[in-house]
Design a protein around this motif. Structure first.
Motif, PDB file in Angstrom:
ATOM      1  N   UNK A  88       0.806  -1.227   0.000  1.00 15.72           N
ATOM      2  CA  UNK A  88       0.000   0.000   0.000  1.00 15.72           C
ATOM      3  C   UNK A  88       0.836   1.273   0.000  1.00 15.72           C
ATOM      4  N   UNK A  89       2.039   1.239   0.563  1.00 15.65           N
ATOM      5  CA  UNK A  89       2.862   2.453   0.642  1.00 15.65           C
ATOM      6  C   UNK A  89       3.640   2.731  -0.640  1.00 15.65           C
ATOM      7  N   UNK A  90       3.561   1.820  -1.628  1.00 12.59           N
ATOM      8  CA  UNK A  90       4.286   1.980  -2.890  1.00 12.59           C
ATOM      9  C   UNK A  90       3.325   2.422  -3.996  1.00 12.59           C
ATOM     10  N   UNK A  91       3.350   3.697  -4.375  1.00 13.79           N
ATOM     11  CA  UNK A  91       2.416   4.178  -5.408  1.00 13.79           C
ATOM     12  C   UNK A  91       2.516   3.400  -6.723  1.00 13.79           C
ATOM     13  N   UNK A  92       3.672   2.855  -7.037  1.00 14.25           N
ATOM     14  CA  UNK A  92       3.848   2.106  -8.285  1.00 14.25           C
ATOM     15  C   UNK A  92       3.131   0.758  -8.269  1.00 14.25           C
ATOM     16  N   UNK A  93       2.715   0.298  -7.097  1.00 11.72           N
ATOM     17  CA  UNK A  93       2.065  -1.012  -7.012  1.00 11.72           C
ATOM     18  C   UNK A  93       0.567  -0.951  -7.325  1.00 11.72           C
ATOM     19  N   UNK A  94       0.005   0.234  -7.454  1.00 14.23           N
ATOM     20  CA  UNK A  94      -1.430   0.373  -7.664  1.00 14.23           C
ATOM     21  C   UNK A  94      -1.824   0.192  -9.124  1.00 14.23           C
TER      22      UNK A  94
END
Length: 157
Positions: A88-94
């Protein structure tokens, strides 16, 4: 349908349900209904900018997926961001999921588009396998009152 652009992939799934757009929308957004065909609850106030959580409907109540409500227009459209809770804290994972629901003669047509998936990722693999069975279960549940086992595995040969 699968589309690959650069390092991201998208999938679009269409199903027709003998139901109304309102009931399909509620099946996606109401936790008590989603748990019955998905084995998870989608929890949010469903307002743009609000968070949503995908919570396993068991004793542990594990939050497995998280995101934000991007757009909502009941009963025809819902857009959410989507990521593993552990990322959740990694914007690239969304990635992004769009639910489009429309009346189609005496049915509802549901189109689910999941885009922005990193090609070759575990999330992509899960999405390819997950959405077809979840949408089949949603359809079965709304049409017959009985869901299918979304956690079923193929029989060994």
């Amino acid at each position: 349908m699968t589309t690959q652009i650069g390092t991201t992939t998208s999938f679009a799934y269409t199903t027709y349900v003998l139901s109304t757009p309102q009931k399909v929308f509620e099946a996606i957004t109401k936790a008590d209904i989603a748990r019955r065909y998905w084995g998870h609850e989608n929890v949010s106030d469903w307002k743009p900018g609000s968070k949503w959580e995908h919570i396993r409907a068991n004793d542990e109540r594990t939050v497995e997926l998280v995101g934000q409500v991007i757009e909502v227009s009941p009963p025809s459209r819902l857009v959410i961001s989507w990521a593993n809770a552990s990322q959740a804290s990694d914007p690239a994972s969304y990635s992004r999921v769009t639910f489009e629901i429309e009346e189609y003669e005496s049915m509802a047509r549901l189109i689910v588009t999941h885009d922005g998936l990193k090609a070759g990722s575990g999330m992509e693999n899960g999405i390819k396998k997950g959405w077809p069975i979840v949408l089949s279960s949603l359809k079965s549940f709304l049409e017959t009152g009985r869901s299918i086992d979304v956690f079923a595995k193929p029989k060994a040969a």
